[in-house]
Design a protein around this motif. Structure first.
Motif, mmCIF file in Angstrom:
data_model
loop_
_atom_site.group_PDB
_atom_site.id
_atom_site.type_symbol
_atom_site.label_atom_id
_atom_site.label_comp_id
_atom_site.label_asym_id
_atom_site.label_seq_id
_atom_site.Cartn_x
_atom_site.Cartn_y
_atom_site.Cartn_z
ATOM 1 N N ALA A 37 1.120 -1.333 -0.153
ATOM 2 C CA ALA A 37 -0.271 0.472 0.413
ATOM 3 C C ALA A 37 0.880 1.338 0.030
ATOM 4 N N SER A 38 2.127 1.120 0.715
ATOM 5 C CA SER A 38 3.273 2.453 1.130
ATOM 6 C C SER A 38 3.239 2.701 -0.243
ATOM 7 N N ILE A 39 3.498 1.153 -1.446
ATOM 8 C CA ILE A 39 4.403 2.181 -2.502
ATOM 9 C C ILE A 39 3.370 1.781 -3.971
ATOM 10 N N GLY A 40 2.307 2.075 -3.228
ATOM 11 C CA GLY A 40 1.156 2.150 -3.696
ATOM 12 C C GLY A 40 0.774 0.814 -5.454
ATOM 13 N N ARG A 43 -3.745 -3.860 -3.728
ATOM 14 C CA ARG A 43 -3.908 -5.586 -3.315
ATOM 15 C C ARG A 43 -4.715 -6.523 -3.590
ATOM 16 N N ARG A 44 -5.124 -5.667 -5.481
ATOM 17 C CA ARG A 44 -5.822 -7.557 -6.330
ATOM 18 C C ARG A 44 -4.401 -7.976 -6.953
ATOM 19 N N TRP A 45 -3.132 -7.237 -6.476
ATOM 20 C CA TRP A 45 -2.259 -7.669 -7.116
ATOM 21 C C TRP A 45 -1.447 -9.094 -6.268
ATOM 22 N N TYR A 46 -2.129 -9.167 -5.298
ATOM 23 C CA TYR A 46 -1.297 -9.816 -4.169
ATOM 24 C C TYR A 46 -1.820 -11.686 -4.646
ATOM 25 N N ALA A 61 9.981 0.096 -2.886
ATOM 26 C CA ALA A 61 10.275 -0.706 -1.870
ATOM 27 C C ALA A 61 11.052 -0.775 -0.913
ATOM 28 N N ILE A 62 12.668 -0.443 -1.894
ATOM 29 C CA ILE A 62 14.165 -0.669 -0.802
ATOM 30 C C ILE A 62 14.006 0.842 -0.296
#
Length: 146
Positions: A37-40, A43-46, A61-62
């Motif tokens: 969520a923090s990197i945009g 959730r549907r890509w989980y 993310a890094i």
């Protein structure tokens, strides 16, 4: 708790519809979803235990604190979880593969923090924080770009 991203983007199977992709996993599902969520990343890509993320999201993310690890190491960690065991550390996964792994932190939050540490006290505090998060880590400080 830690989030990990691999370097799948560097091999042919890491390309999807012209995009360079990597996997992202975490110690906990909650932490994984929070990072996504923090990197945009929606959730549907989980993917059930990981996210497939584009190279641009990997960089975000890094910068947000994810630890880059080799593809084989991350795959071993994911296999541990699928077998009902704890994810484990990159070092444990590498040892199980008969390999060694050297983790490095790219330019990101920690690099900015150490660069901003203007006093010896601030630098020492930063080094202690890094070593607490990554036991056995060797921290090398550089002054004036040398």
């Amino acid at each position: 708790m830690t989030v990990y991203v691999d370097d799948m983007h560097a091999v042919p199977m890491g390309e999807f519809r012209g995009m360079k992709m990597s996997h992202m996993i975490a110690d906990t599902e909650a932490e994984l979803h929070a990072m996504a969520a923090s990197i945009g990343v929606q959730r549907r890509w989980y993917q059930g235990d990981h996210y497939d993320i584009a190279l641009s999201k990997r960089a975000l993310a890094i910068r947000a604190g994810a630890v880059p690890v080799p593809l084989r190491v991350l795959a071993r960690m994911a296999m541990n979880r699928r077998r009902g065991r704890p994810l484990g550390t990159p070092e444990e996964a590498a040892a199980a593969l008969g390999e060694t792994v050297q983790l490095s932190m790219p330019l990101g939050a920690f690099d900015r923090a150490i660069a901003a540490a203007s006093s010896k006290l601030q630098r020492d505090r930063f080094v202690r924080e890094v070593q607490a998060r990554w036991p056995g880590a060797e921290v090398i400080t550089v002054r004036d770009g040398r």
